[in-house]
Design an enzyme around this catalytic site. Sequence first.
Site, mmCIF file in Angstrom:
data_model
loop_
_atom_site.group_PDB
_atom_site.id
_atom_site.type_symbol
_atom_site.label_atom_id
_atom_site.label_comp_id
_atom_site.label_asym_id
_atom_site.label_seq_id
_atom_site.Cartn_x
_atom_site.Cartn_y
_atom_site.Cartn_z
ATOM 1 N N HIS A 140 0.816 -1.225 0.000
ATOM 2 C CA HIS A 140 0.000 0.000 0.000
ATOM 3 C C HIS A 140 0.850 1.276 0.000
ATOM 4 O O HIS A 140 0.316 2.367 -0.229
ATOM 5 C CB HIS A 140 -0.914 0.045 1.224
ATOM 6 C CG HIS A 140 -1.990 -0.993 1.236
ATOM 7 N ND1 HIS A 140 -2.794 -1.251 0.152
ATOM 8 C CD2 HIS A 140 -2.394 -1.855 2.218
ATOM 9 C CE1 HIS A 140 -3.644 -2.218 0.467
ATOM 10 N NE2 HIS A 140 -3.412 -2.600 1.708
ATOM 11 N N ASP A 142 -2.787 -10.889 -1.325
ATOM 12 C CA ASP A 142 -3.314 -10.220 -0.134
ATOM 13 C C ASP A 142 -4.779 -9.858 -0.389
ATOM 14 O O ASP A 142 -5.175 -9.583 -1.530
ATOM 15 C CB ASP A 142 -2.496 -8.955 0.131
ATOM 16 C CG ASP A 142 -2.839 -8.289 1.456
ATOM 17 O OD1 ASP A 142 -2.077 -8.459 2.417
ATOM 18 O OD2 ASP A 142 -3.867 -7.579 1.518
ATOM 19 N N HIS A 166 -6.344 -7.263 0.239
ATOM 20 C CA HIS A 166 -6.500 -5.872 -0.183
ATOM 21 C C HIS A 166 -5.748 -5.624 -1.492
ATOM 22 O O HIS A 166 -4.719 -6.246 -1.746
ATOM 23 C CB HIS A 166 -5.971 -4.914 0.895
ATOM 24 C CG HIS A 166 -6.609 -5.096 2.227
ATOM 25 N ND1 HIS A 166 -6.040 -5.852 3.240
ATOM 26 C CD2 HIS A 166 -7.784 -4.631 2.716
ATOM 27 C CE1 HIS A 166 -6.831 -5.834 4.296
ATOM 28 N NE2 HIS A 166 -7.893 -5.108 4.009
ATOM 29 N N ASP A 176 -4.286 -12.346 4.745
ATOM 30 C CA ASP A 176 -5.507 -11.847 5.369
ATOM 31 C C ASP A 176 -6.755 -12.275 4.607
ATOM 32 O O ASP A 176 -7.871 -11.907 4.988
ATOM 33 C CB ASP A 176 -5.476 -10.325 5.535
ATOM 34 C CG ASP A 176 -4.855 -9.605 4.350
ATOM 35 O OD1 ASP A 176 -4.601 -10.253 3.320
ATOM 36 O OD2 ASP A 176 -4.609 -8.384 4.460
#
Length: 579
Positions: free
Chosen positions: A146, A186, A188, A279
């Site tokens: 990110h 991931d 996200h 996650d």
Amino acid sequence: MEVKSGEGRTIKRRVGLLYDERMCKHNTPDGDYHPENPNRIKAIWNKLQAAGIPQRCVVLNAKEAKDKNLLSVHTENHVNLIKNISSKQFDSRRDRIASKLNSIYLNEGSSEAAYLAAGSVIEVAERVAEGELNSAFAIVRPPGHHAEPDEAMGFCLYNNVAVAASFLLNERPELGINKILIVDWDVHHGNSTQKMFWKDPRVLFFSVHRHEFGTFYPANDDGFYTMIGEGPGLGYNINVPWENGRCGDADYLAVWDHILLPVAKDFGPDIIIISAGFDAAAGDPLGGCRVTPYGYSVMLKKLMDFAQGKIVLALEGGYNLGSISNSVLACMNVLLEDKPVAGSSEAYPFESTWRVIQAVRKKLSAFWPTLADELPTKLTSLKAPPAHMISSSDSEDEDTKVETLEAVLQVALSKLKVDDGHAELGMATPWRSELSKVDVFYASFGSNMWKSRFLCYIEGGQVEGMQKPCSGSKDRNPPKEILWKTFPHHLFFGHDSSHTWGPGGVAFLNPECDCRHKAYLCLYRITLEQFNDVLLQENVYSDDVSSPLFDTNDLNSVANKKAVSLEALKVMLLQCFVP
């Protein structure tokens, strides 16, 4: 660089493993709980040690990245900030700087950890590219995908994977790494990695993630399937955006078989780097998906058919210690060519998964002809029931307490209404004694979700962003429990400011359940007495009240009538708006 390897054991493949406890120095400045914490990598390392994995690997020491490595994908201002943020000159400003960033904390150990995380991924990637290692896993933190070119974001300070990919392509051309496949599994979207290689055809970036039409973190349209790159990089950016949570092994493997693997075959990468966030694993408090260790092992095994098995995994997210530990162990077993973990892929993907797969294939077919054919109806008709129809019991690894709480709250929200009956508002003077014996969950959002800020309501005090100090609750005991959950409800603003925070607003959940919306909340278990004190400090201009704003009668009304007392609502609103 000191290299240690196990003795007296035959190594079928030379697999690198990197872990360094110095990366645990990055922690919340006041030691408060945060999902991205040092225990994540400690739990992974302890799990691998118990299974005897390090003894079978080439164990590498961490190595700090050089500024020139970081500057290949980050701006000079950003590198200088992270480089110096842990120094004494920033002691008085560090928390204020962190508060202005998106989901970031900083402390005296952040700089070192960030440099070690980025440098460690470079270290393992270089050794795999050189052929010294067949594959490797870098157990690093803070995560990276990110971190924008010019700003830290989403628990990430430097983009570790992007730094390593740029290093191989631009600083070590003699290694012959001309094409890199970056796979981001991931939960996200890897927003930063996408931006850094947006126009670069040497990097095929693939991200599969919860998106939900831009409502899931990082909550924008960057992760939509229409975002396919630009200029020479057109077609080299592939996003697979889930429309809902609860996606599991079958959904991910369908994407592998019908998008990623066909494209990877045509692309022909020289090395694969995986942004290995866990996650999306079953039981993760932030992800809400259901991938098992078996699922991760199969995804990795399928990728080992490419680039002569030259694969580097770099840890990203994953916040359930059991889930990430078991998932990493499963991946290490694959790298070491052990017998795969037990599992089954008999379940079918969601209907929404097939819809997304077909949309992605159609969008990318002009660039990857292998995606041009329509998937047979016989295949796409094999589908699981809709995500909202699956009970929490279908995922045994998820935390039962959290799932039960979520189910209860969703049912309550969907049926909640305002009762036009007149409940008794007045209580005897010792109302605090009675309400101190009742526990409730207070859900907070935005600035209030972090423990250090919420505790101002309980213990008193003032933090960055508050207009005035809080007096605290009469009962200053800390919350008995803290849970993080995402709920399928729209979060909307009730009014545009509050007494404590000023402009910024107070938000409420829409009682209607809608899978297109997600509200990210932190749940604090406090007493009903403390809850009233929170309401007072947040909204009321005077602490001089002889009765609670919300009492056991109102609580019973919610429990029994599935309604909020109209009189209680009037009192709270009047107190909130009248100075």
